[in-house]
Write a protein that holds these residues in place. Structure first.
Motif, PDB file in Angstrom:
ATOM      1  N   ASP A   1       7.249   3.121  13.933  1.00  0.00           N
ATOM      2  CA  ASP A   1       8.395   3.657  13.010  1.00  0.00           C
ATOM      3  C   ASP A   1       8.403   3.197  11.727  1.00  0.00           C
ATOM      4  OD1 ASP A   1       9.844   4.747  15.142  1.00  0.00           O
ATOM      5  OD2 ASP A   1       9.882   2.698  16.003  1.00  0.00           O
ATOM      6  N   ILE A   2       7.366   2.057  11.449  1.00  0.00           N
ATOM      7  CA  ILE A   2       7.224   1.501  10.151  1.00  0.00           C
ATOM      8  C   ILE A   2       5.853   0.487  10.286  1.00  0.00           C
ATOM      9  CG2 ILE A   2       8.829  -0.526  10.585  1.00  0.00           C
ATOM     10  CD1 ILE A   2       9.736  -0.261   7.603  1.00  0.00           C
ATOM     11  N   ILE A   3       5.463   0.773   9.044  1.00  0.00           N
ATOM     12  CA  ILE A   3       4.112  -0.166   8.728  1.00  0.00           C
ATOM     13  C   ILE A   3       4.723  -1.314   7.810  1.00  0.00           C
ATOM     14  CG2 ILE A   3       1.831  -0.402   7.855  1.00  0.00           C
ATOM     15  CD1 ILE A   3       1.756   2.679   8.509  1.00  0.00           C
ATOM     16  N   VAL A   4       4.425  -2.492   8.118  1.00  0.00           N
ATOM     17  CA  VAL A   4       4.912  -3.856   7.236  1.00  0.00           C
ATOM     18  C   VAL A   4       3.587  -4.177   6.704  1.00  0.00           C
ATOM     19  CG1 VAL A   4       6.115  -5.720   6.928  1.00  0.00           C
ATOM     20  CG2 VAL A   4       6.946  -4.112   8.655  1.00  0.00           C
TER      21      VAL A   4
ATOM     22  N   GLY B   1      -0.058   8.563   4.733  1.00  0.00           N
ATOM     23  CA  GLY B   1       0.553   8.474   6.125  1.00  0.00           C
ATOM     24  C   GLY B   1       1.874   9.393   5.994  1.00  0.00           C
ATOM     25  N   GLU B   2       2.291   9.416   7.157  1.00  0.00           N
ATOM     26  CA  GLU B   2       3.904  10.037   7.446  1.00  0.00           C
ATOM     27  C   GLU B   2       4.919   8.846   7.747  1.00  0.00           C
ATOM     28  OE1 GLU B   2       4.575  13.658   7.533  1.00  0.00           O
ATOM     29  OE2 GLU B   2       2.566  13.660   6.386  1.00  0.00           O
ATOM     30  N   VAL B   3       4.326   7.686   8.291  1.00  0.00           N
ATOM     31  CA  VAL B   3       4.951   6.772   8.819  1.00  0.00           C
ATOM     32  C   VAL B   3       5.755   6.119   7.531  1.00  0.00           C
ATOM     33  CG1 VAL B   3       5.056   4.545  10.095  1.00  0.00           C
ATOM     34  CG2 VAL B   3       3.643   6.463  10.691  1.00  0.00           C
ATOM     35  N   PRO B   4       6.922   5.644   7.451  1.00  0.00           N
ATOM     36  CA  PRO B   4       7.532   4.602   6.420  1.00  0.00           C
ATOM     37  C   PRO B   4       6.823   3.470   6.345  1.00  0.00           C
ATOM     38  CG  PRO B   4       9.356   5.438   7.930  1.00  0.00           C
ATOM     39  CD  PRO B   4       7.940   5.956   8.564  1.00  0.00           C
ATOM     40  N   VAL B   5       6.823   2.963   5.027  1.00  0.00           N
ATOM     41  CA  VAL B   5       6.033   1.840   4.632  1.00  0.00           C
ATOM     42  C   VAL B   5       6.670   0.655   4.009  1.00  0.00           C
ATOM     43  CG1 VAL B   5       3.971   0.734   3.392  1.00  0.00           C
ATOM     44  CG2 VAL B   5       3.739   3.047   4.505  1.00  0.00           C
ATOM     45  N   LEU B   6       6.798  -0.397   4.308  1.00  0.00           N
ATOM     46  CA  LEU B   6       7.702  -1.547   4.022  1.00  0.00           C
ATOM     47  C   LEU B   6       6.527  -2.422   3.361  1.00  0.00           C
ATOM     48  CD1 LEU B   6      10.251  -3.284   3.014  1.00  0.00           C
ATOM     49  CD2 LEU B   6       9.871  -4.445   5.366  1.00  0.00           C
ATOM     50  N   ILE B   7       6.529  -2.537   1.856  1.00  0.00           N
ATOM     51  CA  ILE B   7       5.653  -3.292   1.141  1.00  0.00           C
ATOM     52  C   ILE B   7       6.133  -4.598   0.742  1.00  0.00           C
ATOM     53  CG2 ILE B   7       3.924  -3.354  -0.940  1.00  0.00           C
ATOM     54  CD1 ILE B   7       3.866  -0.539  -0.763  1.00  0.00           C
TER      55      ILE B   7
ATOM     56  N   LEU C   1     -10.094  -2.232  -7.789  1.00  0.00           N
ATOM     57  CA  LEU C   1      -9.934  -2.724  -6.439  1.00  0.00           C
ATOM     58  C   LEU C   1      -9.225  -2.003  -5.715  1.00  0.00           C
ATOM     59  CD1 LEU C   1      -9.306  -6.394  -7.213  1.00  0.00           C
ATOM     60  CD2 LEU C   1     -11.301  -5.205  -6.645  1.00  0.00           C
ATOM     61  N   GLY C   2      -8.303  -0.941  -6.283  1.00  0.00           N
ATOM     62  CA  GLY C   2      -7.615  -0.087  -5.396  1.00  0.00           C
ATOM     63  C   GLY C   2      -6.480  -0.909  -4.621  1.00  0.00           C
ATOM     64  N   SER C   3      -5.641   0.072  -4.045  1.00  0.00           N
ATOM     65  CA  SER C   3      -4.357  -0.607  -3.015  1.00  0.00           C
ATOM     66  C   SER C   3      -4.489   0.039  -1.998  1.00  0.00           C
ATOM     67  CB  SER C   3      -3.151  -0.449  -4.034  1.00  0.00           C
ATOM     68  OG  SER C   3      -2.124  -0.808  -3.148  1.00  0.00           O
ATOM     69  N   VAL C   4      -4.722  -0.928  -0.894  1.00  0.00           N
ATOM     70  CA  VAL C   4      -4.590  -0.356   0.501  1.00  0.00           C
ATOM     71  C   VAL C   4      -3.059   0.192   0.685  1.00  0.00           C
ATOM     72  CG1 VAL C   4      -4.937  -0.943   3.024  1.00  0.00           C
ATOM     73  CG2 VAL C   4      -6.421  -1.616   1.338  1.00  0.00           C
ATOM     74  N   ALA C   5      -2.321  -0.660   0.331  1.00  0.00           N
ATOM     75  CA  ALA C   5      -0.877  -0.188   0.414  1.00  0.00           C
ATOM     76  C   ALA C   5      -0.390   1.153  -0.142  1.00  0.00           C
ATOM     77  CB  ALA C   5       0.156  -1.329   0.014  1.00  0.00           C
TER      78      ALA C   5
ATOM     79  N   ASN D   1       8.817   0.397  17.087  1.00  0.00           N
ATOM     80  CA  ASN D   1       7.429  -0.021  17.025  1.00  0.00           C
ATOM     81  C   ASN D   1       7.128  -0.416  15.625  1.00  0.00           C
ATOM     82  OD1 ASN D   1       6.562   0.519  19.780  1.00  0.00           O
ATOM     83  ND2 ASN D   1       7.133   2.735  19.418  1.00  0.00           N
ATOM     84  N   ILE D   2       6.612  -1.565  15.296  1.00  0.00           N
ATOM     85  CA  ILE D   2       6.504  -1.995  13.984  1.00  0.00           C
ATOM     86  C   ILE D   2       4.751  -2.202  14.081  1.00  0.00           C
ATOM     87  CG2 ILE D   2       6.453  -3.696  12.249  1.00  0.00           C
ATOM     88  CD1 ILE D   2       9.401  -4.410  13.501  1.00  0.00           C
ATOM     89  N   LEU D   3       3.985  -1.648  12.985  1.00  0.00           N
ATOM     90  CA  LEU D   3       2.532  -2.127  12.681  1.00  0.00           C
ATOM     91  C   LEU D   3       2.607  -2.893  11.561  1.00  0.00           C
ATOM     92  CD1 LEU D   3      -0.177  -0.762  14.051  1.00  0.00           C
ATOM     93  CD2 LEU D   3      -0.406   0.225  11.841  1.00  0.00           C
ATOM     94  N   VAL D   4       1.663  -4.060  11.797  1.00  0.00           N
ATOM     95  CA  VAL D   4       1.506  -4.902  10.898  1.00  0.00           C
ATOM     96  C   VAL D   4       0.011  -5.103  10.525  1.00  0.00           C
ATOM     97  CG1 VAL D   4       1.997  -7.137   9.920  1.00  0.00           C
ATOM     98  CG2 VAL D   4       3.507  -6.164  11.487  1.00  0.00           C
TER      99      VAL D   4
END
Length: 146
Positions: free
Chosen positions: A109-112, A137-143, A126-130, A5-8
């Protein structure tokens, strides 16, 4: 590691399109389910009026329409890569918090996510959402950067 499952999260920017491309590659490689999200941020004062008003707030509805258009564009972009996705319009006061909650709900499983790569004063202002998603979060993030 497998990415079922990928969240984008998208915002219609060039960097979110770069994230779409990377997420599509991962989805094809792992035969993943992909959920594309965008957040409609509601100011707590406006939201209270919106929720209690008997008529809909025109500004919020225009924003919703615009965001739904962006989600449709992201869905079409994924289709160009041969990937079918689900889309969700999230609502809340803090973008990264809504994205983290959506990732947890989807059992991602990952946020892209795309990042503009701001540094220094721009990042401070401006901050950074990423960056915030990484912190909260606890979910791995691919930036992905453009």
């Amino acid at each position: 590691m497998s990415f079922n499952n990928i969240l984008v999260p998208v915002d219609g920017s060039e960097t979110s399109y770069a994230a779409i491309e990377k997420a599509a590659d991962l989805a094809k490689a792992f035969n993943s389910k992909v959920t594309v999200v965008q957040v409609l941020t509601l100011d707590p004062y406006i939201a209270a009026e919106y929720i209690t008003a008997s008529h809909t707030n025109e500004l919020i509805e225009r924003a919703r329409t615009s965001l739904l258009k962006t989600l449709d564009e992201a869905k079409a972009k994924f289709a160009e890569y041969g990937v079918t996705v689900e889309t969700q319009l999230l609502e809340g006061q803090v973008i990264q918090r809504e994205i983290v909650k959506a990732a947890e709900a989807a059992k991602a499983d990952i946020i892209v996510i795309g990042s503009h790569g701001r540094t220094g004063f721009k990042k401070l202002v401006l901050g950074s959402v990423a960056q915030s998603i990484l912190a909260e979060g606890e979910v791995p993030v691919l930036i992905v950067r453009k």
